[in-house]
Design a protein around this motif. Structure first.
Motif, PDB file in Angstrom:
ATOM      1  N   THR A  63     101.300  37.515  17.836  1.00 51.44           N
ATOM      2  CA  THR A  63     102.141  38.163  16.828  1.00 51.44           C
ATOM      3  C   THR A  63     101.922  39.676  16.831  1.00 51.44           C
ATOM      4  OG1 THR A  63     100.547  37.899  15.018  1.00 51.44           O
ATOM      5  CG2 THR A  63     102.067  36.098  15.401  1.00 51.44           C
ATOM      6  N   SER A  64     100.699  40.112  17.063  1.00 53.41           N
ATOM      7  CA  SER A  64     100.419  41.558  17.115  1.00 53.41           C
ATOM      8  C   SER A  64     101.102  42.196  18.313  1.00 53.41           C
ATOM      9  CB  SER A  64      98.903  41.795  17.189  1.00 53.41           C
ATOM     10  OG  SER A  64      98.256  41.269  16.059  1.00 53.41           O
ATOM     11  N   ARG A  65     101.009  41.546  19.448  1.00 58.95           N
ATOM     12  CA  ARG A  65     101.667  42.078  20.647  1.00 58.95           C
ATOM     13  C   ARG A  65     103.177  42.156  20.441  1.00 58.95           C
ATOM     14  NH1 ARG A  65      98.323  38.229  24.838  1.00 58.95           N
ATOM     15  NH2 ARG A  65      96.570  39.647  25.223  1.00 58.95           N
ATOM     16  N   ALA A  66     103.734  41.102  19.859  1.00 57.41           N
ATOM     17  CA  ALA A  66     105.180  41.096  19.625  1.00 57.41           C
ATOM     18  C   ALA A  66     105.593  42.182  18.657  1.00 57.41           C
ATOM     19  CB  ALA A  66     105.607  39.720  19.105  1.00 57.41           C
ATOM     20  N   ALA A  67     104.842  42.318  17.573  1.00 59.45           N
ATOM     21  CA  ALA A  67     105.183  43.335  16.578  1.00 59.45           C
ATOM     22  C   ALA A  67     105.136  44.732  17.170  1.00 59.45           C
ATOM     23  CB  ALA A  67     104.240  43.221  15.390  1.00 59.45           C
ATOM     24  N   ASP A  68     104.223  44.963  18.108  1.00 56.86           N
ATOM     25  CA  ASP A  68     104.037  46.302  18.674  1.00 56.86           C
ATOM     26  C   ASP A  68     104.930  46.587  19.873  1.00 56.86           C
ATOM     27  OD1 ASP A  68     102.093  46.742  16.771  1.00 56.86           O
ATOM     28  OD2 ASP A  68     100.405  46.360  18.130  1.00 56.86           O
ATOM     29  N   HIS A  69     105.325  45.531  20.619  1.00 57.26           N
ATOM     30  CA  HIS A  69     105.954  45.809  21.922  1.00 57.26           C
ATOM     31  C   HIS A  69     107.224  45.022  22.223  1.00 57.26           C
ATOM     32  CE1 HIS A  69     102.418  48.155  22.908  1.00 57.26           C
ATOM     33  NE2 HIS A  69     101.651  47.111  22.634  1.00 57.26           N
ATOM     34  N   LEU A  70     107.452  43.909  21.549  1.00 59.20           N
ATOM     35  CA  LEU A  70     108.585  43.065  21.916  1.00 59.20           C
ATOM     36  C   LEU A  70     109.827  43.451  21.118  1.00 59.20           C
ATOM     37  CD1 LEU A  70     109.662  40.592  23.490  1.00 59.20           C
ATOM     38  CD2 LEU A  70     108.918  39.164  21.563  1.00 59.20           C
ATOM     39  N   TRP A  71     110.910  43.756  21.821  1.00 56.81           N
ATOM     40  CA  TRP A  71     112.195  44.046  21.186  1.00 56.81           C
ATOM     41  C   TRP A  71     112.981  42.744  21.210  1.00 56.81           C
ATOM     42  CZ3 TRP A  71     115.056  49.294  22.196  1.00 56.81           C
ATOM     43  CH2 TRP A  71     116.104  49.429  21.272  1.00 56.81           C
ATOM     44  N   MET A  72     112.981  42.032  20.102  1.00 53.15           N
ATOM     45  CA  MET A  72     113.583  40.699  20.059  1.00 53.15           C
ATOM     46  C   MET A  72     115.103  40.763  19.932  1.00 53.15           C
ATOM     47  SD  MET A  72     110.704  38.808  17.739  1.00 53.15           S
ATOM     48  CE  MET A  72     110.423  40.322  16.817  1.00 53.15           C
ATOM     49  N   HIS A  73     115.757  39.741  20.412  1.00 53.13           N
ATOM     50  CA  HIS A  73     117.220  39.689  20.437  1.00 53.13           C
ATOM     51  C   HIS A  73     117.757  39.275  19.065  1.00 53.13           C
ATOM     52  CE1 HIS A  73     117.362  39.008  25.093  1.00 53.13           C
ATOM     53  NE2 HIS A  73     116.363  39.790  24.734  1.00 53.13           N
ATOM     54  N   PHE A  74     118.852  39.901  18.654  1.00 50.64           N
ATOM     55  CA  PHE A  74     119.522  39.557  17.402  1.00 50.64           C
ATOM     56  C   PHE A  74     118.524  39.478  16.236  1.00 50.64           C
ATOM     57  CE2 PHE A  74     122.650  38.060  20.465  1.00 50.64           C
ATOM     58  CZ  PHE A  74     123.842  38.472  19.888  1.00 50.64           C
ATOM     59  N   ALA A  75     117.574  40.407  16.188  1.00 49.24           N
ATOM     60  CA  ALA A  75     116.518  40.325  15.178  1.00 49.24           C
ATOM     61  C   ALA A  75     116.261  41.691  14.558  1.00 49.24           C
ATOM     62  CB  ALA A  75     115.231  39.788  15.803  1.00 49.24           C
ATOM     63  N   ARG A  76     115.850  41.662  13.317  1.00 45.61           N
ATOM     64  CA  ARG A  76     115.432  42.879  12.635  1.00 45.61           C
ATOM     65  C   ARG A  76     114.005  43.195  13.048  1.00 45.61           C
ATOM     66  NH1 ARG A  76     117.767  41.973   6.460  1.00 45.61           N
ATOM     67  NH2 ARG A  76     119.987  41.995   7.031  1.00 45.61           N
ATOM     68  N   GLN A  77     113.822  44.341  13.681  1.00 45.92           N
ATOM     69  CA  GLN A  77     112.511  44.689  14.206  1.00 45.92           C
ATOM     70  C   GLN A  77     111.584  45.288  13.141  1.00 45.92           C
ATOM     71  OE1 GLN A  77     114.163  43.198  17.414  1.00 45.92           O
ATOM     72  NE2 GLN A  77     112.068  43.905  17.514  1.00 45.92           N
ATOM     73  N   GLY A  78     112.174  45.966  12.158  1.00 49.21           N
ATOM     74  CA  GLY A  78     111.394  46.778  11.234  1.00 49.21           C
ATOM     75  C   GLY A  78     110.553  45.998  10.250  1.00 49.21           C
TER      76      GLY A  78
END
Length: 464
Positions: free
Chosen positions: A17-32
């Motif tokens: 989850t930490s890696r995703a929060a810091d580096h993964l740009w997810m599709h059709f998703a709110r990143q913030g």
């Protein structure tokens, strides 16, 4: 409702989850909203179920994304991938082929209806739609009708995210951040009978009315400028709009009358989702082009295709003619080998027939939810169903923007997942929850879906 959970210590994030929060740009998703809200992490799958990083077993009620027809964890498919990778992991179809690419093309041509015999490989559905529009444009230039370039599709329909596919997509909110999109896309009404109660007692008349609106759009734009009509057999976005009786027969007549290509967008609907390899056959029409992807490999490899008729391919076979279009990974040999093996599994396990045998029971089980005040409609076909949620059951009033925010993006995704069901709350049209489980599912899984939906929607009712 409870599920087995192996909790991580409070306040200690999982490494993924930490890696995703810091580096993964997810599709059709709110990143913030991350890392404050942990990214859900799915770690493995088996059959119709997935597990997350907290140890919870969750029913995959959406087949990943309308993809995993034969279920998760098929080791025989993993072995096929390993074997093909060892032999030849990659080679393009740019004027060359490999044995598995040629074999899969032949197999799809054999399975497709009518004379749809020529297969153009892509890596996904949006690329297949993009390819079909480009092929339609060039086709008409090659036969001496260069003004025919426009496309008619339906309101609220989703056909992909490339600029061309977005122009065909009938969802204004999906386009506004990327405008201007490619010109040439025009809309006709969809077949949402629930929102046309005046036709409730005569669905055939509704089909005639909806099909005639397509002809109206062709005539308004000018038949000499319209190249294609793009339609899904059952429209996904908006919530599983099924075709009324006689609808596609009438659309086929209209396209023939005005020399317009009919494209059956079966990215979701093909490969057993409706109990047929290609859903157009179930609904009684033969298109000029089929676009498909998703279930072709059950998601074990990234692959899609445009399948064209002899009529469409004919001018491309003339001396000196090329189709200047392609994708590096289109028809990837490993994905092609996986697709062949996936089609073998579907045939050997008679999954198309399983869907036909069970679709009525699936619909009836979900239909039990109609006793909830928040449920306005249950509709669908095969293993592809939607539950429409309403604010007022009598008037069919839908939700305002703030209520949609609370319901569709705030409460339902997390609550359904926590209660043990992965499916799709969606409000690109009116508010629906969609379910499309793996084709290996049966009554036990239908009951489980209904019970989790009932529990969660009852909770949702209390929030409104």
């Amino acid at each position: 409702m409870t599920t087995a959970i192996e909790e991580y210590p409070a306040g200690v994030p999982d490494e993924t989850t930490s890696r995703a929060a810091d580096h993964l740009w997810m599709h059709f998703a709110r990143q913030g909203r991350h890392p404050e809200v942990p990214v859900p992490v799915v770690t493995r799958g088996e059959g119709a179920y997935i597990w997350d990083n907290r140890g919870r077993k969750i029913l995959d009620g959406l087949s990943g994304l309308f993809v995993v027809q034969v279920g998760h964890g098929r080791r025989e498919l993993a072995e096929v991938a390993a074997k093909q990778t060892a032999e030849l992991a990659y080679f393009p179809v740019w004027g060359y082929t490999t044995p598995v690419q040629a074999e899969l093309a032949e197999r799809l041509a054999t399975l497709a209806p009518g004379d749809l015999n020529r297969v153009f490989f892509t890596t996904g559905g949006g690329e297949a739609v993009e390819s079909a529009w480009k092929a339609a444009k060039q086709y008409f230039k090659l036969i001496g009708k260069p003004l025919k370039h426009k496309v008619i599709s339906r309101a609220v329909a989703y056909h992909g995210t490339t600029h061309g596919a977005m122009a065909i997509t009938g969802l204004p909110n999906m386009k506004k951040d990327f405008e201007p999109v490619a010109p040439g896309g025009f809309r006709a009404p969809n077949t949402n009978l629930y929102r046309h109660p005046e036709f409730a007692d005569d669905p055939k008349a509704f089909g005639q009315w909806a099909a005639d609106r397509i002809e109206e759009a062709i005539l308004f734009e000018g038949p000499d400028t319209v190249a294609a009509v793009f339609l899904e057999p059952v429209q996904n976005s908006g919530g599983c709009f099924t075709p009324p009786p006689g609808y596609f027969e009438r659309v086929r007549e209209i396209c023939d009358r005005h020399d317009v290509l009919l494209v059956s967008d079966e990215v979701i609907c093909a490969f057993g989702r409706h109990g047929a390899t290609f859903a157009c056959e179930k609904f009684g029409y033969t298109p000029d082009i089929i676009t498909c992807a998703k279930g072709m490999s059950s998601g074990y490899g990234a692959i899609g295709a445009m399948i064209a008729s002899e009529k469409v391919i004919e001018p491309f076979l003339r001396p000196g003619v090329a189709f200047p279009h392609g994708y590096t990974f289109g028809g990837h040999p490993v994905a092609a080998a996986l697709s062949l093996a996936n089609l073998d599994i579907m045939e050997n396990e008679r999954l198309n027939q399983r869907v036909l045998d069970n679709e009525a029971a699936f619909g009836a089980t979900l239909g039990k939810l109609l006793d909830l005040p928040i449920v306005g409609d249950v509709r669908g076909d095969g293993y592809f169903w939607a539950v429409e949620l309403v604010k007022d059951k009598t008037t069919r009033e839908t939700f305002d923007a703030a209520e949609r925010e609370r319901l569709v993006r705030g409460f339902l995704p997390g609550a359904l997942f926590d209660n043990g069901l992965y499916c799709r709350p969606d409000d690109r049209g009116d508010v629906v929850v969609q379910v499309a489980p793996p084709l290996i599912c049966g009554q036990a899984e239908f009951d489980e879906m209904e019970q989790i939906l009932r529990h969660t929607l009852t909770e949702a009712q209390g929030l409104l």
